[in-house]
Design an enzyme around this catalytic site. Structure first.
Site, PDB file in Angstrom:
ATOM      1  N   GLU A  53     -43.119 -46.140 -74.295  1.00  0.00           N
ATOM      2  CA  GLU A  53     -42.096 -46.781 -75.654  1.00  0.00           C
ATOM      3  C   GLU A  53     -40.518 -47.415 -75.521  1.00  0.00           C
ATOM      4  OE1 GLU A  53     -41.786 -41.593 -75.789  1.00  0.00           O
ATOM      5  OE2 GLU A  53     -40.836 -42.719 -74.176  1.00  0.00           O
TER       6      GLU A  53
ATOM      7  N   ARG B 198     -42.609 -42.221 -80.026  1.00  0.00           N
ATOM      8  CA  ARG B 198     -42.161 -43.470 -79.005  1.00  0.00           C
ATOM      9  C   ARG B 198     -40.810 -43.339 -79.097  1.00  0.00           C
ATOM     10  NH1 ARG B 198     -46.305 -48.541 -79.046  1.00  0.00           N
ATOM     11  NH2 ARG B 198     -47.214 -47.632 -77.841  1.00  0.00           N
ATOM     12  N   CYS B 199     -39.673 -41.657 -79.441  1.00  0.00           N
ATOM     13  CA  CYS B 199     -38.409 -41.964 -79.637  1.00  0.00           C
ATOM     14  C   CYS B 199     -38.052 -41.931 -78.040  1.00  0.00           C
ATOM     15  CB  CYS B 199     -37.985 -40.786 -80.231  1.00  0.00           C
ATOM     16  SG  CYS B 199     -37.766 -39.459 -79.643  1.00  0.00           S
TER      17      CYS B 199
ATOM     18  N   GLN C 173     -51.102 -33.645 -77.273  1.00  0.00           N
ATOM     19  CA  GLN C 173     -50.721 -34.314 -76.370  1.00  0.00           C
ATOM     20  C   GLN C 173     -50.612 -33.586 -74.945  1.00  0.00           C
ATOM     21  OE1 GLN C 173     -48.407 -37.005 -78.929  1.00  0.00           O
ATOM     22  NE2 GLN C 173     -47.850 -37.532 -77.488  1.00  0.00           N
TER      23      GLN C 173
END
Length: 794
Positions: free
Chosen positions: A746, A374-375, A228
């Site tokens: 997110e 997705r935090c 990423q």
């Protein structure tokens, strides 16, 4: 030369793109024409496999690789001793800790890397792992973060000089402790809860892997790797391997999901690179599903104690004390100055008098990680804490949870709003968004339905959550990772034919960048999006940036694309002025065309301007030919999307099975470039939220054995567990972002778990006296709570 841009746009220039445009990249995906890591085969390529520890904590007495080396298809077996000669036995983590590439002294979690086999094919590499004989001396393991703090707990990081306990970093604090104490002293209602956000896992469809191809003649290292943050990885590899950064090229191609799991640098990557440097041939390593679940970056594992108070019907104070379980090594990914990430946004969407937050990081004998799935740098944990506490407070006060939120929201006229823990929220109309959610849900009708069902003995719950998220890290004055500023670049070139290529720092893993960023260029320059190619994922062909996570694609890279497009448009204006024999200030812009004010028939299309820019015709004095631009965008602040979520659940009183019957999600992510892409992001995040709330859990026994190492026992949601999501929106443009956009990737995973848990508790409180259940709310755990025996997941 790139220039640093930090330019809020005029409020009149906030385009919304071309709306619901089908994703350009889907044409190849739905035809099976994507190129993923495992699709790549290079001449002479060999394959790697990792021997992993069966123990969570044990001394390594000896390693015998002789039988594995005798295998006819094995080229090499690498151990920690071999890496020590190369200076690669340990590697730095993003949080300034160190992590063993291969364990040499002892293993510190089950699944830790012990040896790396290189063979002619992947099957032989796996066979050779069974031929390695490792003599372990088991040690006591600790997998409970609370117990890891006990004075007699086994020391995990005895490799660190001066380390005498299992504290990973000093306690980090935010807010005003004295003011918070006063708020609680003056309060008329105080509630406390202990809760755990348990360990779960991103579990991307494509697991982690790498192909490292080192050319000993040129010193060039080519890496194929679905990660990423390719530019950040290249910088780390240059430091770790001692190679010149410009001689390393990373190509990411298509990625089968990331969710934060593909941000870190894993030992398998370093082993493959070392193997290729030594052998001089390409080395490919791809992990299996069990390796992914047991050894790569996990999510959450936060133990939290919260206290919340109110006065005169309004929330006034919040106090939080948290323990962050980082596993055996501190490899969490967050900006340097924020060791607890953005957890201190846990003051939420409320106008509090005071708040105080403390977070202590702890080592345990579990796989390292924490910031993934997705935090948004721990915002998910912070929102879960505050939204559970608000519901607990409403329950204690005997008031409707929405009414309490409405009385406590930050008002529109208070923005920009400085929170009690140091955030500056840019904009919001919280009450408006909450009302939209209530209208879609038919909230009053739902409450009547619930009362009727309770009278019949049926268990129905209605849960609410409201979140504010901080995304788009970030401003270089506040944020860096490993000393690298969190800015993104964009390069844009319009060709003589009027077609365009834009290169971006962000790395897509399914978000739709090839469509959305083309739409930004299209809106700014009037070039059809199908004529705009978006390049990414190749460090030799894209500008430096820190990648895609923390919902930063649109807030940072999207801002960069908007700014560089306007830079090119301004250059086009000067060229058009020469073409039209007019002064630049006498020209006006309409999409795709500069024209003379007062004489709109006299104008030049962007294609004509591009052709002129590359021709032999006269150009403005002092201007170089071509029509291109380059920027590095430094966002002035984070952006702050928010949303109101309402979940409706039914619980079977005989089996304790929870069914999410309805889920209403109203998101305000500012201006939406492509509403269809936004809806897709929300659907995916809500599905993940359902999984986290109801079924996903990485757990361990007392000896540190992972109990959820495959999809047989680590459950993920399917369409059967998800309702038809009901989406709504409000639009509050971000005042400082060039497009008014805020990001959304997110948000649904931030807001959905507390809404579902609140709904479960709402269903059971009146009938069974349940006031808290830790996730996941699976039938066994819900049944235990219904019987008055709720237990935390650790």
């Amino acid at each position: 030369m790139a220039t640093v841009e930090n330019l809020p746009s005029p409020e009149t220039e906030r385009p919304i793109g071309f709306g619901r445009l089908k994703r350009k990249e889907d044409e190849r995906f739905i035809r099976g024409q994507g190129t993923y890591l495992d699709d790549i085969e290079l001449p002479g390529m060999v394959h790697g496999a990792i021997l992993r520890s069966p123990y969570a904590h044990a001394k390594i007495v000896s390693i015998d690789t002789s039988e594995a080396l005798a295998h006819p298809n094995v080229a090499a077996v690498v151990t920690a001793k071999d890496l020590e000669t190369l200076g690669l036995a340990w590697m730095p983590t993003i949080s300034y800790d160190t992590q063993a590439v291969l364990a040499g002294d002892k293993v510190r979690f089950q699944g830790q890397e012990v040896a790396f086999v290189i063979a002619t094919d992947p099957y032989s590499a796996q066979d050779a792992l069974r031929l390695i004989d490792v003599d372990y001396e088991p040690l006591p393991a600790v997998v409970n973060a609370r117990k890891a703090l006990d004075p007699d707990a086994p020391l995990i990081r005895d490799d660190k000089t001066g380390q005498t306990d299992n504290v990973a970093s000093p306690t980090w604090e935010a807010g005003d402790e004295a003011a918070t104490d006063r708020a609680f002293a003056e309060a008329d209602t105080v509630v406390s809860r202990e809760m755990i956000y348990p360990r779960c896992h991103p579990a991307p469809l494509e697991t982690c892997g790498i192909i490292a191809d080192f050319n000993p003649e040129t010193g060039q290292l080519d890496i194929y790797n679905g990660n990423q943050a390719p530019h950040a990885h290249r910088t780390v590899y240059a430091h770790v391997a001692g190679l010149a950064e410009h001689m390393i090229r990373i190509r990411c191609n298509d990625i089968g999901g990331g969710f934060g799991n593909k941000v870190p640098v894993y030992p398998g990557y370093v082993c493959a690179i070392a193997g290729s440097i030594v052998a001089g041939v390409p080395v490919k390593w791809v992990e299996n599903r069990t390796e992914n679940l047991t050894s790569t970056g996990f999510a959450r594992d936060y133990i939290m104690r919260g206290e919340i108070c109110s006065k005169d019907g309004k929330i006034t104070g919040l106090r939080v004390d948290a323990i962050a379980d980082h596993g055996a090594f501190d490899s969490t990914a967050q900006p340097t100055r924020f060791p607890a990430g953005f957890f201190h946004i846990c003051c939420g969407s409320y106008d509090l008098a005071a708040a105080h937050v403390k977070v202590k990081a702890v080592y345990t004998n579990k796989a390292p990680g924490g910031v993934a799935y997705r935090c948004s740098f721990r915002i998910t944990e912070g929102v879960y804490m505050v939204e559970r506490m608000v519901d607990a407070l409403a329950m204690e006060m005997g008031t409707d949870p929405i009414d309490l939120r409405m009385r406590s929201f930050i008002a529109p006229e208070q923005f920009p709003y400085e929170t009690t823990t140091g955030w500056t929220y840019d904009s919001g109309e919280y009450a408006k968004t909450m009302k939209v959610a209530m209208e879609i849900a038919g909230y009053e009708d739902l409450r009547r339905e619930q009362a009727e069902k309770r009278a019949r003995g049926e268990l129905m719950g209605i849960g609410v959550s409201f979140f504010t998220e901080g995304v788009g890290a970030g401003p270089r004055k506040h944020m860096d990772i490993l000393g690298l500023s969190m800015n993104d670049g964009a390069d844009l070139r319009v060709h003589p034919s009027g077609k365009a290529v834009v290169s971006i720092s962000a790395q897509t893993q399914g978000q739709g960048h090839e469509t959305t960023f083309a739409q930004i260029v299209a809106e700014e320059l009037g070039i059809p999006p199908e004529d705009v190619e978006v390049r990414h994922g190749d460090t030799d062909k894209s500008p430096y940036g820190l990648g895609t996570y923390g919902s930063r694609s649109m807030p940072v890279s999207g801002g960069a694309v908007a700014v560089v497009s306007r830079k090119v448009r301004d250059k086009a204006r000067l060229i058009a002025a020469t073409m039209l024999e007019a002064r630049p200030e006498d020209l006006a812009w309409e999409k795709g065309r500069w024209y003379v004010k007062g004489d709109p028939e006299q104008g030049a299309m962007i294609e004509e301007i591009a052709e002129r820019a590359y021709s032999g015709e006269a150009m403005p004095a002092g201007m170089e030919g071509g029509l291109d631009g380059q920027v590095i965008y430094d966002p002035p602040n984070l952006t702050y999307p928010y949303g109101a979520y309402i979940a409706v659940v039914d619980i079977d009183p005989e089996t304790a099975q929870v069914t999410v019957r309805r889920f209403i999600a109203v998101d305000d992510c500012g201006v939406r470039i492509n509403p269809m892409v936004v809806d897709g992001q929300i659907h995916g995040g809500l599905a993940e939220g359902v999984g986290i709330a109801l079924m996903e859990l990485i757990s361990f026994d007392e000896e540190g054995n992972c109990l959820n190492s495959s999809f047989m026992d680590y459950l993920i949601p399917t369409a059967l567990e998800c309702p038809d999501f009901e989406l709504g929106e409000t639009v509050t443009p971000c005042p400082h972002h060039p497009l008014g956009a805020k990001g959304v990737g997110e948000s649904p995973n931030v807001g959905s778990p507390p809404a579902i848990v609140n709904a479960v508790i709402d269903a059971l409180h009146e009938t069974h006296g349940v006031d808290h259940i830790d996730m996941p709310c699976n039938p066994a755990r819900v049944w235990a709570a219904m019987q008055g025996r709720p237990e935390p997941p650790q």
